[in-house]
Scaffold this motif. Structure first.
Motif, PDB file in Angstrom:
ATOM      1  N   SER A   1      41.310  50.537  41.973  1.00  0.00           N
ATOM      2  CA  SER A   1      40.956  49.146  42.439  1.00  0.00           C
ATOM      3  C   SER A   1      40.588  48.241  40.753  1.00  0.00           C
ATOM      4  CB  SER A   1      39.686  48.911  43.248  1.00  0.00           C
ATOM      5  OG  SER A   1      38.816  49.792  42.693  1.00  0.00           O
ATOM      6  N   LEU A   2      41.280  47.276  40.462  1.00  0.00           N
ATOM      7  CA  LEU A   2      40.530  46.395  39.731  1.00  0.00           C
ATOM      8  C   LEU A   2      39.438  46.869  38.667  1.00  0.00           C
ATOM      9  CD1 LEU A   2      42.010  44.557  37.042  1.00  0.00           C
ATOM     10  CD2 LEU A   2      40.683  42.825  38.429  1.00  0.00           C
ATOM     11  N   SER A   3      39.165  47.034  37.504  1.00  0.00           N
ATOM     12  CA  SER A   3      38.181  47.005  37.071  1.00  0.00           C
ATOM     13  C   SER A   3      38.097  46.355  35.676  1.00  0.00           C
ATOM     14  CB  SER A   3      37.524  48.440  37.264  1.00  0.00           C
ATOM     15  OG  SER A   3      35.636  48.422  35.608  1.00  0.00           O
ATOM     16  N   PRO A   4      37.158  44.610  35.895  1.00  0.00           N
ATOM     17  CA  PRO A   4      37.752  43.744  35.440  1.00  0.00           C
ATOM     18  C   PRO A   4      36.893  43.513  34.139  1.00  0.00           C
ATOM     19  CG  PRO A   4      37.104  42.836  37.399  1.00  0.00           C
ATOM     20  CD  PRO A   4      37.020  43.984  37.273  1.00  0.00           C
TER      21      PRO A   4
ATOM     22  N   ASP B   1      31.681  44.345  38.971  1.00  0.00           N
ATOM     23  CA  ASP B   1      31.394  45.711  39.013  1.00  0.00           C
ATOM     24  C   ASP B   1      29.490  44.933  39.344  1.00  0.00           C
ATOM     25  OD1 ASP B   1      32.820  47.664  37.519  1.00  0.00           O
ATOM     26  OD2 ASP B   1      33.985  46.066  38.844  1.00  0.00           O
TER      27      ASP B   1
ATOM     28  N   ARG C   1      31.464  49.655  48.178  1.00  0.00           N
ATOM     29  CA  ARG C   1      31.712  51.281  48.165  1.00  0.00           C
ATOM     30  C   ARG C   1      31.666  52.120  48.453  1.00  0.00           C
ATOM     31  NH1 ARG C   1      35.270  49.654  43.500  1.00  0.00           N
ATOM     32  NH2 ARG C   1      36.956  48.634  44.561  1.00  0.00           N
TER      33      ARG C   1
ATOM     34  N   LEU D   1      47.627  46.127  37.603  1.00  0.00           N
ATOM     35  CA  LEU D   1      47.007  45.346  37.152  1.00  0.00           C
ATOM     36  C   LEU D   1      47.479  44.330  38.809  1.00  0.00           C
ATOM     37  CD1 LEU D   1      45.213  45.095  33.551  1.00  0.00           C
ATOM     38  CD2 LEU D   1      44.744  46.732  34.965  1.00  0.00           C
TER      39      LEU D   1
ATOM     40  N   HIS E   1      39.380  51.178  38.494  1.00  0.00           N
ATOM     41  CA  HIS E   1      38.287  52.505  39.031  1.00  0.00           C
ATOM     42  C   HIS E   1      38.736  53.420  40.218  1.00  0.00           C
ATOM     43  CE1 HIS E   1      35.008  53.886  41.937  1.00  0.00           C
ATOM     44  NE2 HIS E   1      35.039  54.019  40.266  1.00  0.00           N
TER      45      HIS E   1
ATOM     46  N   ARG F   1      33.993  39.426  42.816  1.00  0.00           N
ATOM     47  CA  ARG F   1      33.844  40.781  43.342  1.00  0.00           C
ATOM     48  C   ARG F   1      33.563  41.661  42.293  1.00  0.00           C
ATOM     49  NH1 ARG F   1      38.498  43.104  43.263  1.00  0.00           N
ATOM     50  NH2 ARG F   1      40.135  42.342  42.201  1.00  0.00           N
TER      51      ARG F   1
ATOM     52  N   GLU G   1      42.698  47.053  46.590  1.00  0.00           N
ATOM     53  CA  GLU G   1      42.949  48.838  46.678  1.00  0.00           C
ATOM     54  C   GLU G   1      43.778  49.468  46.829  1.00  0.00           C
ATOM     55  OE1 GLU G   1      38.623  51.534  46.305  1.00  0.00           O
ATOM     56  OE2 GLU G   1      39.702  50.837  48.447  1.00  0.00           O
TER      57      GLU G   1
ATOM     58  N   ARG H   1      38.624  56.015  42.898  1.00  0.00           N
ATOM     59  CA  ARG H   1      38.361  56.806  43.625  1.00  0.00           C
ATOM     60  C   ARG H   1      38.871  58.092  44.434  1.00  0.00           C
ATOM     61  NH1 ARG H   1      36.739  54.387  49.478  1.00  0.00           N
ATOM     62  NH2 ARG H   1      38.191  52.135  49.216  1.00  0.00           N
TER      63      ARG H   1
ATOM     64  N   VAL I   1      46.701  45.724  42.380  1.00  0.00           N
ATOM     65  CA  VAL I   1      45.677  46.672  42.334  1.00  0.00           C
ATOM     66  C   VAL I   1      44.019  45.231  42.536  1.00  0.00           C
ATOM     67  CG1 VAL I   1      46.031  48.630  41.705  1.00  0.00           C
ATOM     68  CG2 VAL I   1      44.513  46.952  40.338  1.00  0.00           C
ATOM     69  N   ALA I   2      44.289  44.462  41.748  1.00  0.00           N
ATOM     70  CA  ALA I   2      43.268  42.696  41.601  1.00  0.00           C
ATOM     71  C   ALA I   2      43.829  42.045  43.188  1.00  0.00           C
ATOM     72  CB  ALA I   2      43.980  41.804  40.601  1.00  0.00           C
ATOM     73  N   ARG I   3      44.513  42.340  44.236  1.00  0.00           N
ATOM     74  CA  ARG I   3      45.093  41.807  45.057  1.00  0.00           C
ATOM     75  C   ARG I   3      43.777  42.317  46.283  1.00  0.00           C
ATOM     76  NH1 ARG I   3      49.155  41.444  47.380  1.00  0.00           N
ATOM     77  NH2 ARG I   3      48.474  39.937  48.831  1.00  0.00           N
TER      78      ARG I   3
ATOM     79  N   TYR J   1      42.785  36.292  35.775  1.00  0.00           N
ATOM     80  CA  TYR J   1      41.901  37.197  36.273  1.00  0.00           C
ATOM     81  C   TYR J   1      39.771  36.739  36.107  1.00  0.00           C
ATOM     82  CZ  TYR J   1      45.753  40.849  35.842  1.00  0.00           C
ATOM     83  OH  TYR J   1      46.225  41.710  36.481  1.00  0.00           O
TER      84      TYR J   1
ATOM     85  N   MET K   1      37.722  37.415  38.584  1.00  0.00           N
ATOM     86  CA  MET K   1      37.494  38.809  39.060  1.00  0.00           C
ATOM     87  C   MET K   1      36.034  39.038  38.584  1.00  0.00           C
ATOM     88  SD  MET K   1      41.242  40.048  40.026  1.00  0.00           S
ATOM     89  CE  MET K   1      42.492  39.137  40.285  1.00  0.00           C
ATOM     90  N   TRP K   2      35.424  39.024  37.906  1.00  0.00           N
ATOM     91  CA  TRP K   2      34.025  39.634  36.953  1.00  0.00           C
ATOM     92  C   TRP K   2      33.123  38.504  37.579  1.00  0.00           C
ATOM     93  CZ3 TRP K   2      38.384  39.114  33.000  1.00  0.00           C
ATOM     94  CH2 TRP K   2      38.072  37.990  32.056  1.00  0.00           C
TER      95      TRP K   2
ATOM     96  N   TYR L   1      46.805  34.552  30.660  1.00  0.00           N
ATOM     97  CA  TYR L   1      47.695  35.892  30.615  1.00  0.00           C
ATOM     98  C   TYR L   1      46.130  36.186  31.833  1.00  0.00           C
ATOM     99  CZ  TYR L   1      47.892  40.783  32.598  1.00  0.00           C
ATOM    100  OH  TYR L   1      47.726  41.457  33.048  1.00  0.00           O
TER     101      TYR L   1
ATOM    102  N   HIS M   1      32.725  54.686  51.530  1.00  0.00           N
ATOM    103  CA  HIS M   1      33.054  55.669  50.294  1.00  0.00           C
ATOM    104  C   HIS M   1      33.110  56.826  52.155  1.00  0.00           C
ATOM    105  CE1 HIS M   1      33.358  59.531  47.431  1.00  0.00           C
ATOM    106  NE2 HIS M   1      34.240  59.115  48.292  1.00  0.00           N
TER     107      HIS M   1
END
Lengths: 112, 112
Positions: A73-76, B98, B106, A24, A62, B96, A31, A64, A27-29, B89, B92-93, B85, B110
């Motif tokens: 990639s992180l999906s927080p 979701d 994305r 985690l 996540h 960037r 992808e 792909r 991948v947070a930094r 994070y 992050m939310w 901890y 892609h």
DNA sequence: AGAATATTCAACCATTTAGTTGAATGATAA
DNA sequence: TTATCATTCAACTAAATGGTTGAATATTCT
């Protein structure tokens, strides 16, 4: 069992493993592909793949597909649920904290 | 495995079980005896006792003996580690996240 | 089409977890 | 001391976890 959120189960069990926490973090930094992730550990590719499956089920990452590579990639969003859960307890270690007085009070009632 | 905090393992695995989360919730409100806790679940006394042992090893609860009863209270220090901890994070939310734009971006990369 | 690369699947193994039952320990009450 | 109450321990089971190896699938390159 008396509780609402079933998602917390998978999120917290995911976080209970240090390899998964490390994944985690990485991948947070940035992808990364499954290979790039796997190279960092002494584990087999398959083992890392399993960890990723768990993290994906917990919706913490996540995945792909880009050609033959699978990019992670992180999906927080899911982490937020866990953070909210813990924030619930935030007051506790400010108010009736495990402070010196706390232990002194404990001592007293203990003698009672 | 590449990581510092071994304590997070036991804290997060403790939190991964809904019965244990429920126990934490209840003892956070009020110190309770093992019997009082056990009565709330369809489990055997021994099963609940095991959960308590786990929570104690993770340092999430404190157990003190008062006569023949063992009184359980929340010991939220260890939870703080987990909260810290997760707070890591936090950005992050917000950044960037979701969000819609995220998925749109994305989509673009892609296609490349 | 065939070879190489990236990832997953399937089968297996050892360990841990979550539960059970029944006996053992410890503290209080009669 | 004996009985009772509160809790834990020991031994066991079933399922989940974390790992392995080797085969299978999917994609790209030649």
């Amino acid at each position: 069992m008396v509780e609402y959120s079933i998602q917390l189960n998978s999120v917290f069990s995911s976080l209970a493993d240090p390899t998964r926490r490390d994944i985690l973090r990485r991948v947070a930094r940035k992808e990364l592909s499954v290979s790039e992730i796997a190279q960092s550990y002494k584990l087999t590719f398959a083992a890392v793949s399993k960890h990723l499956t768990m993290l994906e089920k917990a919706r913490l990452i996540h995945k792909r597909q880009e050609g033959r590579q699978h990019m992670i990639s992180l999906s927080p969003r899911a982490l937020k649920g866990a953070a909210t859960y813990l924030r619930h307890y935030d007051g506790m270690w400010r108010g009736r904290l495990d402070s010196l007085e706390h232990y002194l009070d404990r001592g007293k009632t203990h003698v009672r």
